[in-house]
Design a protein around this motif. Structure first.
Motif, PDB file in Angstrom:
ATOM      1  N   TYR A  17      28.940  12.045 -55.653  1.00 45.26           N
ATOM      2  CA  TYR A  17      28.714  12.954 -56.769  1.00 45.26           C
ATOM      3  C   TYR A  17      29.776  14.038 -56.802  1.00 45.26           C
ATOM      4  O   TYR A  17      30.312  14.426 -55.770  1.00 45.26           O
ATOM      5  CB  TYR A  17      27.343  13.627 -56.642  1.00 45.26           C
ATOM      6  N   ARG A  18      30.054  14.540 -58.011  1.00 45.42           N
ATOM      7  CA  ARG A  18      30.884  15.730 -58.199  1.00 45.42           C
ATOM      8  C   ARG A  18      29.917  16.854 -58.547  1.00 45.42           C
ATOM      9  O   ARG A  18      29.189  16.785 -59.537  1.00 45.42           O
ATOM     10  CB  ARG A  18      31.888  15.521 -59.324  1.00 45.42           C
ATOM     11  N   VAL A  19      29.914  17.878 -57.719  1.00 45.93           N
ATOM     12  CA  VAL A  19      28.962  18.975 -57.867  1.00 45.93           C
ATOM     13  C   VAL A  19      29.717  20.228 -58.297  1.00 45.93           C
ATOM     14  O   VAL A  19      30.749  20.569 -57.718  1.00 45.93           O
ATOM     15  CB  VAL A  19      28.238  19.250 -56.519  1.00 45.93           C
ATOM     16  N   LYS A  20      29.191  20.921 -59.317  1.00 41.70           N
ATOM     17  CA  LYS A  20      29.763  22.191 -59.776  1.00 41.70           C
ATOM     18  C   LYS A  20      28.712  23.277 -59.579  1.00 41.70           C
ATOM     19  O   LYS A  20      27.597  23.160 -60.085  1.00 41.70           O
ATOM     20  CB  LYS A  20      30.177  22.111 -61.240  1.00 41.70           C
ATOM     21  N   LEU A  21      29.101  24.308 -58.851  1.00 41.73           N
ATOM     22  CA  LEU A  21      28.196  25.423 -58.566  1.00 41.73           C
ATOM     23  C   LEU A  21      28.757  26.712 -59.147  1.00 41.73           C
ATOM     24  O   LEU A  21      29.979  26.890 -59.213  1.00 41.73           O
ATOM     25  CB  LEU A  21      28.044  25.611 -57.055  1.00 41.73           C
ATOM     26  N   ASP A  76      26.452  21.672 -62.747  1.00 43.13           N
ATOM     27  CA  ASP A  76      26.464  20.263 -63.138  1.00 43.13           C
ATOM     28  C   ASP A  76      26.581  19.397 -61.890  1.00 43.13           C
ATOM     29  O   ASP A  76      27.194  19.798 -60.907  1.00 43.13           O
ATOM     30  CB  ASP A  76      27.669  19.991 -64.058  1.00 43.13           C
ATOM     31  N   ILE A  77      25.976  18.230 -61.970  1.00 43.49           N
ATOM     32  CA  ILE A  77      26.152  17.235 -60.925  1.00 43.49           C
ATOM     33  C   ILE A  77      26.273  15.897 -61.618  1.00 43.49           C
ATOM     34  O   ILE A  77      25.444  15.520 -62.424  1.00 43.49           O
ATOM     35  CB  ILE A  77      24.983  17.276 -59.899  1.00 43.49           C
ATOM     36  N   GLU A  78      27.393  15.198 -61.354  1.00 43.75           N
ATOM     37  CA  GLU A  78      27.642  13.921 -62.012  1.00 43.75           C
ATOM     38  C   GLU A  78      28.092  12.883 -61.010  1.00 43.75           C
ATOM     39  O   GLU A  78      28.717  13.195 -60.008  1.00 43.75           O
ATOM     40  CB  GLU A  78      28.665  14.058 -63.138  1.00 43.75           C
ATOM     41  N   ARG A  79      27.762  11.654 -61.312  1.00 41.78           N
ATOM     42  CA  ARG A  79      28.104  10.523 -60.440  1.00 41.78           C
ATOM     43  C   ARG A  79      29.572  10.178 -60.570  1.00 41.78           C
ATOM     44  O   ARG A  79      30.139  10.222 -61.653  1.00 41.78           O
ATOM     45  CB  ARG A  79      27.265   9.315 -60.853  1.00 41.78           C
ATOM     46  N   LEU A  80      30.213   9.833 -59.466  1.00 38.68           N
ATOM     47  CA  LEU A  80      31.611   9.405 -59.505  1.00 38.68           C
ATOM     48  C   LEU A  80      31.721   7.973 -59.957  1.00 38.68           C
ATOM     49  O   LEU A  80      30.858   7.190 -59.825  1.00 38.68           O
ATOM     50  CB  LEU A  80      32.260   9.568 -58.133  1.00 38.68           C
TER      51      LEU A  80
END
Length: 96
Positions: A42-46, A92-96
């Protein structure tokens, strides 16, 4: 008749030569890294802050975990290690 036979033999020889002789091919390209072949994680944005009264900044982290929760926890640890003691919220959290 013999001219036709000679033409036929010549064309067959050219086809056989083209089939048996290796063609000149360009140099092989270097292989791509194995990571790009199959991506997992996952790509996580905090939203993070370096101090209490600062504006939120976006901290992005790429996790190889298959669990969303574990990926978020890894991102929070990485943000703290990078010098952001205040973790605001998950953007946001999105799958790679």
């Amino acid at each position: 008749m013999s001219a036709d036979l000679n033409d036929f033999e010549e064309s067959i020889r050219r086809q056989i030569d083209a089939f048996t002789k290796p063609k000149k091919t360009p140099a092989p390209k270097p292989p791509k890294p194995a990571v790009s072949a199959h991506r997992v994680g996952y790509r996580v944005k905090l939203a993070v802050r370096p101090r209490q009264l600062a504006l939120d900044e976006v901290f992005e982290y790429q996790s190889s975990s298959i669990s969303k929760l574990e990926a978020q926890m890894e991102a929070e640890k990485a943000a703290r290690k990078a010098g952001y003691p205040i973790i605001g919220y998950l953007i946001d959290i999105e799958r790679l």
